[in-house]
Design an enzyme around this catalytic site. Structure first.
Site, PDB file in Angstrom:
ATOM      1  N   HIS A 177      23.061 -26.801  31.992  1.00  0.00           N
ATOM      2  CA  HIS A 177      23.445 -25.809  32.993  1.00  0.00           C
ATOM      3  C   HIS A 177      23.834 -26.521  34.284  1.00  0.00           C
ATOM      4  CE1 HIS A 177      22.346 -21.519  34.631  1.00  0.00           C
ATOM      5  NE2 HIS A 177      23.639 -21.698  34.518  1.00  0.00           N
ATOM      6  N   GLU A 197      17.500 -21.962  25.924  1.00  0.00           N
ATOM      7  CA  GLU A 197      16.489 -22.169  26.957  1.00  0.00           C
ATOM      8  C   GLU A 197      15.347 -22.987  26.371  1.00  0.00           C
ATOM      9  OE1 GLU A 197      16.422 -21.121  30.136  1.00  0.00           O
ATOM     10  OE2 GLU A 197      17.933 -19.522  30.197  1.00  0.00           O
ATOM     11  N   ASP A 236      19.091 -27.239  35.941  1.00  0.00           N
ATOM     12  CA  ASP A 236      18.437 -27.353  34.637  1.00  0.00           C
ATOM     13  C   ASP A 236      19.392 -27.856  33.559  1.00  0.00           C
ATOM     14  OD1 ASP A 236      19.598 -24.699  35.123  1.00  0.00           O
ATOM     15  OD2 ASP A 236      18.746 -24.090  33.215  1.00  0.00           O
TER      16      ASP A 236
END
Length: 187
Positions: A155, A119, A165
């Site tokens: 993603h 992330e 994303d």
């Protein structure tokens, strides 16, 4: 994985914050993919600890109206790269983190089983920082040296139509040369 940079799937350059949201990988599973994401909680806000709280099941519904929809989620990622370029690791890369959801890569479903999730603190609507790209490059090179990863993807590429994303502001050219294919085509 047990080297100078890695201890049982934990990258020694990252700050460790254990998440309970993971499962063992199948014994014969080969980690072949890295999936890049973005996250900000609440949207467009950074550095407040909310991502860590989400990944450790400690999100406070009273802290922000947006958080009330997150309290029942049991999600995680292997890594978070903060806006300042710091790395936080929540799950050993030897285990399966819950980051990809319904997903497919090159015809193979359930990407969590064979991927590492990273992330980036950010959103679809603004650029990421130089410090984040520097940390990401270092992390991707460390992963490529330690695991048989073949590709890095977004993603948005493994869950098209469902996820967007890391988004159109992510500069894919900055991850070339990190030791794995950059796979940004269709799933």
């Amino acid at each position: 994985m047990h080297t100078k940079d890695w201890q049982q799937g934990w990258w020694q350059a990252a700050r460790r914050v254990d998440s309970p949201n993971f499962a063992p990988r199948a014994a014969d599973e080969k980690i072949s993919l890295v999936v890049l994401h973005n996250i900000s909680l609440p949207p467009f806000e950074y550095g407040n600890g909310a991502v860590e709280a989400l990944f450790t099941n400690r999100i406070d519904a009273a802290a922000h109206p947006f958080f009330s929809i997150l309290t029942e989620l049991r999600v995680s990622s292997h890594f978070l790269i903060t806006r300042k370029g710091g790395a936080v690791q929540f799950v050993s890369c030897d285990h399966m983190a819950y980051h990809a959801g319904i997903s497919s890569f090159r015809g193979r479903e359930k990407c969590n089983a064979f991927s590492i999730g990273i992330e980036l603190e950010g959103c679809d609507f603004e650029p990421f920082t130089d410090a984040q790209y520097q940390c990401l490059s270092k992390l991707l090179k460390a992963i490529a040296a330690a695991y048989p990863v073949e590709a890095v993807s977004g993603h948005q590429h493994i869950a098209p139509g469902r996820k967007s994303d890391p988004g159109h502001f992510f500069d894919w050219a900055r991850v070339y040369g990190c030791g794995m294919e950059v796979a940004v085509g269709g799933s």
